[in-house]
Design a protein around this motif. Structure first.
Motif, mmCIF file in Angstrom:
data_model
loop_
_atom_site.group_PDB
_atom_site.id
_atom_site.type_symbol
_atom_site.label_atom_id
_atom_site.label_comp_id
_atom_site.label_asym_id
_atom_site.label_seq_id
_atom_site.Cartn_x
_atom_site.Cartn_y
_atom_site.Cartn_z
ATOM 1 N N ASN A 105 0.810 -1.217 0.000
ATOM 2 C CA ASN A 105 0.000 0.000 0.000
ATOM 3 C C ASN A 105 0.841 1.265 0.000
ATOM 4 N N PRO A 106 1.898 1.349 0.815
ATOM 5 C CA PRO A 106 2.734 2.564 0.763
ATOM 6 C C PRO A 106 3.343 2.809 -0.608
ATOM 7 N N LEU A 107 3.687 1.749 -1.340
ATOM 8 C CA LEU A 107 4.230 1.931 -2.683
ATOM 9 C C LEU A 107 3.178 2.496 -3.624
ATOM 10 N N ARG A 108 1.929 2.018 -3.481
ATOM 11 C CA ARG A 108 0.865 2.562 -4.330
ATOM 12 C C ARG A 108 0.602 4.028 -3.997
ATOM 13 N N ARG A 109 0.637 4.358 -2.708
ATOM 14 C CA ARG A 109 0.462 5.773 -2.343
ATOM 15 C C ARG A 109 1.571 6.628 -2.931
ATOM 16 N N LEU A 110 2.790 6.092 -2.910
ATOM 17 C CA LEU A 110 3.914 6.829 -3.481
ATOM 18 C C LEU A 110 3.719 7.031 -4.986
ATOM 19 N N ALA A 111 3.252 5.990 -5.680
ATOM 20 C CA ALA A 111 3.035 6.107 -7.132
ATOM 21 C C ALA A 111 1.944 7.135 -7.439
ATOM 22 N N ARG A 112 0.841 7.118 -6.671
ATOM 23 C CA ARG A 112 -0.227 8.090 -6.917
ATOM 24 C C ARG A 112 0.248 9.509 -6.625
ATOM 25 N N ALA A 113 1.020 9.663 -5.550
ATOM 26 C CA ALA A 113 1.518 11.003 -5.225
ATOM 27 C C ALA A 113 2.467 11.503 -6.307
ATOM 28 N N ALA A 114 3.325 10.618 -6.829
ATOM 29 C CA ALA A 114 4.252 11.023 -7.883
ATOM 30 C C ALA A 114 3.490 11.409 -9.151
ATOM 31 N N GLU A 115 2.420 10.661 -9.474
ATOM 32 C CA GLU A 115 1.634 10.987 -10.665
ATOM 33 C C GLU A 115 0.935 12.337 -10.500
ATOM 34 N N ALA A 116 0.349 12.568 -9.305
ATOM 35 C CA ALA A 116 -0.341 13.838 -9.070
ATOM 36 C C ALA A 116 0.634 15.005 -9.096
ATOM 37 N N PHE A 117 1.804 14.816 -8.487
ATOM 38 C CA PHE A 117 2.790 15.898 -8.464
ATOM 39 C C PHE A 117 3.307 16.174 -9.874
ATOM 40 N N GLY A 118 3.425 15.110 -10.674
ATOM 41 C CA GLY A 118 3.860 15.306 -12.054
ATOM 42 C C GLY A 118 2.858 16.071 -12.887
ATOM 43 N N LYS A 119 1.561 16.057 -12.483
ATOM 44 C CA LYS A 119 0.539 16.808 -13.210
ATOM 45 C C LYS A 119 0.372 18.223 -12.679
ATOM 46 N N GLY A 120 1.229 18.615 -11.749
ATOM 47 C CA GLY A 120 1.176 19.988 -11.265
ATOM 48 C C GLY A 120 0.563 20.162 -9.908
#
Length: 458
Positions: A188-203
């Protein structure tokens, strides 16, 4: 940094994975031992049933084939410590064929079909000296005499032949489900990290991740938090610096405009004013693009069809050739100001570079598609993707002379990407260019959206 609390809760991802595998293997091993023991018990129970059925059928067959004077002795000879047989012209104690013994009777007849011809009757007998339960049976011979027997009671419940396979399957499914739950909790922490990275990459604005989970994940979360804080600080510093430069440039631009107004040469005055207008446009477009990385607009319900139709009407009011085809209303959850800027850039590009714009809107269950077409010279195939890069301008005929700053398409893609959609360019077979925008109908994720300045053409 929080450490592990011992071997029952390893702090590393590898340790937790190994522990999960070991727990699954241990559960499977213990389950296999239990199933083996159960299988042995079931086999013994089935063997006792076969023993009773075979001895009863043999006693009826042998005693029934002998003269009456030797039948009683023959029955005693056929008796064993676990199976007592006797012969009499009438049963010593008439067994009661209880309903509880009906399944056992059916299984005994199935083991020894000859028992179906001797009118087998079964009943419960009192245990001997506190021993195991016993059954009593009686079989009527062809001459009307009876062979009775008493034996240790087999299992009254049927013994399933596929119990081991079914139990193994159920146990394996349980272990798989438990392992999936445990592994999901680990990852779960890895999935949270992936979602956060995707959101941050979109601004999106930086949102610190909780530094929890296995050691490797905690280290990755801590590094990610530091990285997004540094990036956000760098972008903010750059935007602030450029905003200050823009503010400082407005004063000399206005002074130059005033001095140009004092010139007697009207042609030179118009040329200077044009250059100054272009400088102001470039400054505003650059700041708009940079603000798209740091500012946000909350998504809300808006009418996409009205937004696009209004942009087309505005272009027509300015004297351009522009048409709209599509539904009158199309409510969607989006960021209307940002979407209006993006679509305005596409419409302005078609008007400025392609001698007109034809906008269409198509609605589908899961997405909407917008197309903006023009009749201009198009774009070389090699540049169809490059024009989305900031400050990228093409040579003539779609050149800087039409007023572009090279940021309009970059701003449009920034906005559309933040909405989870796509924007692409393609040359029309009959000439001209078509810009295609696809937006999902699902609610917009809570990510930050760019806010580009209106009317920043490519």
């Amino acid at each position: 940094m929080r450490r592990g609390i011992g071997w029952l809760s390893p702090s590393t991802l590898a340790g937790r994975t190994v522990l999960t595998l070991l727990a699954g293997l241990l559960a499977f091993h213990l389950g296999s031992v239990w199933l083996l023991e159960r299988g042995v018990r079931d086999a013994l129970a089935e063997a006792r049933e076969n023993h009773v059925a075979d001895h009863a059928a043999m006693a009826a067959r042998v005693v029934g084939s002998l003269p009456e004077e030797v039948r009683e002795a023959a029955a005693r000879v056929l008796s064993t410590p676990t199976f007592e047989a006797a012969w009499d012209r009438s049963p010593v104690a008439e067994p009661t064929d209880e309903a509880a013994l009906a399944p056992l009777k059916a299984r005994l007849v199935q083991h020894a079909p000859d028992l179906a011809n001797v009118h087998l009757q079964l009943g419960l007998a009192a245990p001997r000296d506190g021993g195991p339960g016993r059954i009593r049976g009686a079989m009527r011979l062809a001459d009307g005499s009876w062979v009775s027997f008493a034996a240790s009671a087999p299992n009254l419940a049927p013994v399933p032949t596929d119990a081991s396979l079914a139990s193994h399957s159920a146990m394996a499914r349980g272990i798989v489900l438990a392992s999936i739950v445990v592994v999901r909790r680990i990852t779960n922490p890895l999935r949270r990290l992936a979602r956060a990275a995707e959101a941050f990459g979109k601004g999106a604005s930086p949102v610190p991740l909780p530094e929890s989970g296995p050691l490797e994940v905690r280290e990755a979360a801590r590094t990610f938090n530091a990285m997004q804080a540094r990036i956000h600080r760098l972008v903010a510093d750059r935007t602030q610096a450029l905003a200050a430069v823009s503010h400082d440039l407005r004063s000399p631009i206005q002074r130059l405009r005033l001095r140009a107004g004092c010139l007697d040469d009207q042609e030179a005055q118009r040329a200077i004013d044009g250059d100054l207008d272009e400088m102001e446009g470039m400054i505003e477009a650059t700041l708009a693009y940079l603000r798209g990385e740091t500012e946000s607009e909350e998504p809300r319900q808006a009418d996409l069809a009205t937004i696009l139709a209004t942009l087309v009407d505005d272009a027509s009011d300015r004297g351009a050739t522009a048409t709209y085809a599509g539904p009158d209303r199309l409510p969607m959850r989006l960021r209307p100001v940002a979407i209006k800027r993006a679509l305005a850039n596409l419409v302005d590009n078609a008007v400025n570079h392609g001698d007109g714009a034809r906008a269409t809107l198509e609605e589908r269950p899961e997405s909407v598609t917008m197309r903006v077409e023009d009749d201009g010279p198009g774009i070389p195939e090699r540049d169809l993707e490059a024009v989305f890069e900031p400050f990228h301008r093409l040579d003539a005929p779609r050149n800087r002379g039409t007023g572009g700053t090279g940021l309009g398409l970059a701003i449009a893609r920034q906005v559309i990407d933040a909405h989870g959609g796509t924007v692409s360019l393609a040359n029309r077979p009959g000439g001209g260019l078509v810009a295609t925008v696809r937006l999902p109908r699902a609610p917009v994720a809570a990510t930050q959206a760019p806010r580009a300045a209106e009317g920043a053409p490519a």
